[in-house]
Scaffold this active site. Structure first.
Site, PDB file in Angstrom:
ATOM      1  N   ASP A 104       0.694  -1.119   0.013  1.00  0.00           N
ATOM      2  CA  ASP A 104       0.187  -0.163   0.208  1.00  0.00           C
ATOM      3  C   ASP A 104       0.856   1.252  -0.099  1.00  0.00           C
ATOM      4  O   ASP A 104       1.675   1.558   1.099  1.00  0.00           O
ATOM      5  CB  ASP A 104      -0.734   0.236   1.280  1.00  0.00           C
ATOM      6  CG  ASP A 104      -1.869   1.063   1.341  1.00  0.00           C
ATOM      7  OD1 ASP A 104      -2.424   1.771   0.633  1.00  0.00           O
ATOM      8  OD2 ASP A 104      -1.717   1.888   2.521  1.00  0.00           O
ATOM      9  N   ASP A 106       1.584   4.967   0.425  1.00  0.00           N
ATOM     10  CA  ASP A 106       0.998   6.140   1.350  1.00  0.00           C
ATOM     11  C   ASP A 106       1.766   7.300   1.088  1.00  0.00           C
ATOM     12  O   ASP A 106       2.376   7.678   2.185  1.00  0.00           O
ATOM     13  CB  ASP A 106       0.684   5.794   2.671  1.00  0.00           C
ATOM     14  CG  ASP A 106      -0.052   6.657   3.531  1.00  0.00           C
ATOM     15  OD1 ASP A 106      -0.657   7.714   2.890  1.00  0.00           O
ATOM     16  OD2 ASP A 106      -0.308   6.490   4.675  1.00  0.00           O
ATOM     17  N   GLU A 108       2.105  11.129   0.639  1.00  0.00           N
ATOM     18  CA  GLU A 108       1.193  12.223   1.096  1.00  0.00           C
ATOM     19  C   GLU A 108       2.011  13.401   0.948  1.00  0.00           C
ATOM     20  O   GLU A 108       2.423  14.042   1.837  1.00  0.00           O
ATOM     21  CB  GLU A 108       0.664  12.093   2.328  1.00  0.00           C
ATOM     22  CG  GLU A 108      -0.185  10.869   2.601  1.00  0.00           C
ATOM     23  CD  GLU A 108      -1.005  10.732   4.083  1.00  0.00           C
ATOM     24  OE1 GLU A 108      -1.213  11.892   4.396  1.00  0.00           O
ATOM     25  OE2 GLU A 108      -0.926   9.676   4.540  1.00  0.00           O
ATOM     26  N   THR A 184     -10.789   9.553   3.760  1.00  0.00           N
ATOM     27  CA  THR A 184     -12.137  10.588   4.032  1.00  0.00           C
ATOM     28  C   THR A 184     -12.366  10.724   5.542  1.00  0.00           C
ATOM     29  O   THR A 184     -13.239  10.350   6.132  1.00  0.00           O
ATOM     30  CB  THR A 184     -13.485   9.860   3.384  1.00  0.00           C
ATOM     31  OG1 THR A 184     -13.346   8.482   3.751  1.00  0.00           O
ATOM     32  CG2 THR A 184     -13.343  10.029   1.980  1.00  0.00           C
ATOM     33  N   TYR A 185     -11.114  11.194   5.978  1.00  0.00           N
ATOM     34  CA  TYR A 185     -10.773  11.610   7.239  1.00  0.00           C
ATOM     35  C   TYR A 185      -9.889  12.851   7.435  1.00  0.00           C
ATOM     36  O   TYR A 185      -9.395  13.040   6.365  1.00  0.00           O
ATOM     37  CB  TYR A 185     -10.582  10.444   8.271  1.00  0.00           C
ATOM     38  CG  TYR A 185      -9.351   9.616   8.085  1.00  0.00           C
ATOM     39  CD1 TYR A 185      -8.160   9.990   7.972  1.00  0.00           C
ATOM     40  CD2 TYR A 185      -9.647   8.310   7.409  1.00  0.00           C
ATOM     41  CE1 TYR A 185      -7.233   8.948   7.327  1.00  0.00           C
ATOM     42  CE2 TYR A 185      -8.818   7.371   7.096  1.00  0.00           C
ATOM     43  CZ  TYR A 185      -7.553   7.877   6.860  1.00  0.00           C
ATOM     44  OH  TYR A 185      -6.680   6.979   6.614  1.00  0.00           O
ATOM     45  N   ASP A 186     -10.023  13.588   8.638  1.00  0.00           N
ATOM     46  CA  ASP A 186      -9.190  15.023   8.573  1.00  0.00           C
ATOM     47  C   ASP A 186      -9.528  15.882   7.170  1.00  0.00           C
ATOM     48  O   ASP A 186      -8.740  16.308   6.672  1.00  0.00           O
ATOM     49  CB  ASP A 186      -7.581  14.389   8.434  1.00  0.00           C
ATOM     50  CG  ASP A 186      -7.149  13.911   9.697  1.00  0.00           C
ATOM     51  OD1 ASP A 186      -7.737  13.881  10.689  1.00  0.00           O
ATOM     52  OD2 ASP A 186      -5.910  13.297   9.604  1.00  0.00           O
ATOM     53  N   TRP A 324      -8.422   4.108  10.257  1.00  0.00           N
ATOM     54  CA  TRP A 324      -7.218   4.543  10.832  1.00  0.00           C
ATOM     55  C   TRP A 324      -7.734   4.766  12.327  1.00  0.00           C
ATOM     56  O   TRP A 324      -8.323   5.574  12.535  1.00  0.00           O
ATOM     57  CB  TRP A 324      -6.436   5.965  10.446  1.00  0.00           C
ATOM     58  CG  TRP A 324      -5.262   6.005  11.034  1.00  0.00           C
ATOM     59  CD1 TRP A 324      -5.188   6.840  12.066  1.00  0.00           C
ATOM     60  CD2 TRP A 324      -3.848   5.609  10.800  1.00  0.00           C
ATOM     61  NE1 TRP A 324      -3.979   6.793  12.486  1.00  0.00           N
ATOM     62  CE2 TRP A 324      -2.915   6.193  11.905  1.00  0.00           C
ATOM     63  CE3 TRP A 324      -3.358   4.719  10.174  1.00  0.00           C
ATOM     64  CZ2 TRP A 324      -1.724   5.822  11.975  1.00  0.00           C
ATOM     65  CZ3 TRP A 324      -2.180   4.301  10.076  1.00  0.00           C
ATOM     66  CH2 TRP A 324      -1.311   4.939  11.083  1.00  0.00           C
TER      67      TRP A 324
END
Length: 348
Positions: A104, A106, A108, A184-186, A324
């Site tokens: 995965d 990640d 960012e 779809t958080y923060d 998370w």
């Protein structure tokens, strides 16, 4: 096919093998592998506990999650063909060493120094070249190892975070991935004093209320991403704002004295919610809960919102739901709420 229910699990958090409800999960994204030059570090401390579980629950898959917020190294590691070849070989070797079922990514974010990392205008193109090469190598080694290796990526929810991932408007990189883990958080938090839901299912009527799970899914689908490649996200923690005008009765969209920097793990939030039920509220428009006592506003996921997200996955034929981070709710309250929706669907 049963939707994915995926947990991010931090190697550094205080959990034990018996804490993991492997029967409820389909995959664990193990966090994090980090980049040191062209190598992957560190030596993982607790992955053997998860590999033990895989022998008991053979349906369970694991992916090593590479990167994370403010983790540098991607831009340089993929900057040339030569670097990419070495980096991918080291990445695949690390995955196989720990018996993961996939990788995965990640990062960012490509092309953005939002988290204080190095960024380049060539990052998006190099990310595409990275996933092309990595998919080819995973297929090759999968044939040798007689197993299928997954390749996924964590992506942001906001439009600018999605655009920066791709050198083309059609999100070509998704073609080489099994699915996207959409964060779809923060969606609201540390950069704003305007209080709001940070992991809401639907948009709501304030000046900054458009961004939501549904809004992001719609944008991805409009750009050609199949719903079967979309995994939406949930947060096992709150975003907290403090200091409101005494006249404020509805804090959603109101201005606080602080940014939404503070986060509270769900395990630590539960006693507060239980002791002050009068300060717990449900926003029907956003399909999201919140806590407000006049001076503190906290946005979070709870069992009701987890159930709503799981139902949304089923109704829209999405790949699944991820969250998370597992150890932030050792009671398994949130995980169970989502898992029950998926199990009930299997039984109908």
């Amino acid at each position: 096919m049963r939707p994915e229910l995926i947990a991010y699990l931090d190697d550094n958090r205080p959990w034990q093998q018996e804490d993991i409800a492997a029967d409820k999960l389909t995959c664990i994204n193990y966090a994090f592998g980090k980049i040191a030059g062209l190598k992957i570090i560190p030596k993982l401390k607790k992955i053997q506990l998860i590999n033990n579980l895989k022998r008991t629950y053979p349906h369970l898959k694991t992916c090593i999650s590479i990167g994370g917020w403010s983790v540098d190294g991607f831009s340089d590691a993929v900057s040339t063909d030569h670097h990419r070849q070495i980096f991918v070989d080291n990445l695949v070797a690390y995955m196989r060493e720990y018996d993961f079922d996939g990788i995965d990514l990640d990062w960012e974010y490509p092309g953005m120094d939002l988290a204080g990392i190095k960024a380049s205008s060539a990052d998006a193109q190099n990310f595409l070249l990275l996933v092309q090469l990595l998919r080819a190598k995973l297929t090759l080694f999968g044939q040798q190892d007689h197993r299928y290796y997954r390749l996924t990526a964590a992506v942001g929810a906001a439009q600018n975070l999605l655009v920066t991932m791709s050198p083309t408007t059609d999100y070509q990189y998704v073609d080489y991935l099994d699915y996207l883990n959409v964060m779809t958080y923060d969606m609201r938090g540390s950069w704003t004093k305007q209080a709001g839901h940070h992991t809401n299912l639907y948009s709501y009527a304030t000046s900054t209320g458009q961004l939501s799970v549904a809004d992001t899914v719609d944008r991805l689908v409009r750009n050609g991403v199949s719903p079967t490649k979309i995994v939406i996200g949930a947060g096992f923690y709150s975003r907290d704002w403090f200091g409101f005008d005494p006249q404020v009765s509805n804090p959603v969209g109101a201005t606080a004295s602080t940014y939404g920097t503070q986060a509270t793990n769900y395990v630590d939030l539960q006693p507060l919610l239980a002791s002050e039920p009068e300060n717990f509220f449900w926003d029907d428009q956003a399909q999201a809960p919140y806590y407000f006592n006049g001076s503190q506003f906290s946005s979070f996921d709870n069992p009701r919102s987890m159930s709503a997200k799981a139902k949304y996955v089923l109704e829209n034929n999405l790949r699944g739901l991820m969250f998370w981070e597992y150890s932030l709710d050792p009671s398994q309250t949130l995980l169970t709420a989502a898992a029950q929706e998926f199990v009930e669907k299997d039984n109908t």
